[in-house]
Write an enzyme that holds these catalytic residues in place. Structure first.
Site, PDB file in Angstrom:
ATOM      1  N   ARG A  49       0.409  -1.808   0.018  1.00 19.95           N
ATOM      2  CA  ARG A  49      -0.116  -0.498   0.089  1.00 19.95           C
ATOM      3  C   ARG A  49       1.327   0.898   0.044  1.00 19.95           C
ATOM      4  O   ARG A  49      -0.070   2.178  -0.126  1.00 19.95           O
ATOM      5  CB  ARG A  49      -0.904  -0.194   1.329  1.00 19.95           C
ATOM      6  CG  ARG A  49      -1.663  -1.219   1.310  1.00 19.95           C
ATOM      7  CD  ARG A  49      -3.101  -0.795   2.002  1.00 19.95           C
ATOM      8  NE  ARG A  49      -2.874  -0.567   3.587  1.00 19.95           N
ATOM      9  CZ  ARG A  49      -3.385  -0.171   4.442  1.00 19.95           C
ATOM     10  NH1 ARG A  49      -4.614  -0.111   4.765  1.00 19.95           N
ATOM     11  NH2 ARG A  49      -2.232  -0.461   5.715  1.00 19.95           N
ATOM     12  N   ASP A  50       2.236   1.447   0.001  1.00 19.49           N
ATOM     13  CA  ASP A  50       2.904   2.402   0.121  1.00 19.49           C
ATOM     14  C   ASP A  50       4.252   2.191  -0.397  1.00 19.49           C
ATOM     15  O   ASP A  50       5.299   2.543  -0.106  1.00 19.49           O
ATOM     16  CB  ASP A  50       3.586   3.176   1.332  1.00 19.49           C
ATOM     17  CG  ASP A  50       3.739   4.309   1.285  1.00 19.49           C
ATOM     18  OD1 ASP A  50       3.635   4.646   0.253  1.00 19.49           O
ATOM     19  OD2 ASP A  50       4.608   4.833   2.892  1.00 19.49           O
ATOM     20  N   ILE A  51       3.735   1.446  -2.372  1.00 20.51           N
ATOM     21  CA  ILE A  51       5.104   1.551  -2.730  1.00 20.51           C
ATOM     22  C   ILE A  51       5.302   2.889  -3.505  1.00 20.51           C
ATOM     23  O   ILE A  51       4.740   3.354  -4.158  1.00 20.51           O
ATOM     24  CB  ILE A  51       5.039   0.403  -4.193  1.00 20.51           C
ATOM     25  CG1 ILE A  51       4.810  -0.935  -3.265  1.00 20.51           C
ATOM     26  CG2 ILE A  51       6.411   0.100  -5.044  1.00 20.51           C
ATOM     27  CD1 ILE A  51       5.820  -1.614  -2.485  1.00 20.51           C
ATOM     28  N   THR A  71       1.316   1.802   5.314  1.00 21.84           N
ATOM     29  CA  THR A  71       0.866   3.789   4.258  1.00 21.84           C
ATOM     30  C   THR A  71       0.331   3.608   3.944  1.00 21.84           C
ATOM     31  O   THR A  71       0.498   2.955   2.223  1.00 21.84           O
ATOM     32  CB  THR A  71       1.683   4.577   5.255  1.00 21.84           C
ATOM     33  OG1 THR A  71       3.174   4.371   4.637  1.00 21.84           O
ATOM     34  CG2 THR A  71       2.048   4.402   7.163  1.00 21.84           C
TER      35      THR A  71
END
Length: 175
Positions: A49-51, A71
């Site tokens: 969810r936070d690449i 995040t």
């Protein structure tokens, strides 16, 4: 990690020039492998969810390590609208990240161009490359061309139309 975040390396003029095309391709391959592993081989599967370049750390050999889970980074449209977490959200973010790695910076207008095109002509191809590096040699150019094409599929609006990270990682590992 010795070299810090990919974001810091790309934003530093001296350090970013050390990221030649082979190193950039290997970073993209490393992130693709990590996401494929998290989506397929972990039980339960992990959606990052936070690449983003801030959450990819580089060791002394420029090997990529994915960090900071949970995040929000380059958020896929369906996640922003529905808050439904699925692996295809990471695929979208991977497409944005791969573009940033190749271009050397994050550029919104390229995301739209890629998401709406099925082919990249030779003139456009060079527009996606970091101007601080020499034009890539034939073998690396072929891999970069593939990555740019895959990015365009990663960025399509319909999540079910995006390739899986397993597919992307497998294709990159054969190049």
């Amino acid at each position: 990690m010795e070299r810090g975040s990919l974001s810091n390396v790309l934003s530093n003029e001296v350090e970013s020039k050390k990221l030649d095309w082979l190193k950039r391709v290997n970073i993209i391959k490393g992130v693709a492998y990590a996401l494929s592993y998290m989506h397929l081989d972990c039980s339960p599967p992990i959606v990052h969810r936070d690449i983003s370049s801030s959450n990819v750390l580089l060791d002394s050999e420029y090997e990529a390590r994915v960090s900071d889970f949970g995040t929000y980074g380059y958020v896929a449209p369906e996640l922003a609208y529905t808050m439904k977490v699925m692996p295809m959200c990471d695929v979208y973010s991977f497409g944005v990240l791969a573009l940033e790695i190749i271009k050397g910076k994050h550029l919104e207008e390229y995301i739209t161009v890629l998401a709406n095109s099925s082919t990249i002509d030779p003139v456009q191809f060079s527009d996606f490359l970091d101007e601080c590096l020499p034009y890539p040699e034939d073998e690396v150019k072929e891999v970069l061309d593939f990555i740019i094409k895959v990015e365009s599929f990663c960025l399509v609006e319909a999540p079910k139309s995006r390739p899986t990270m397993q597919f992307i990682s497998h294709k990159l590992s054969t190049m």
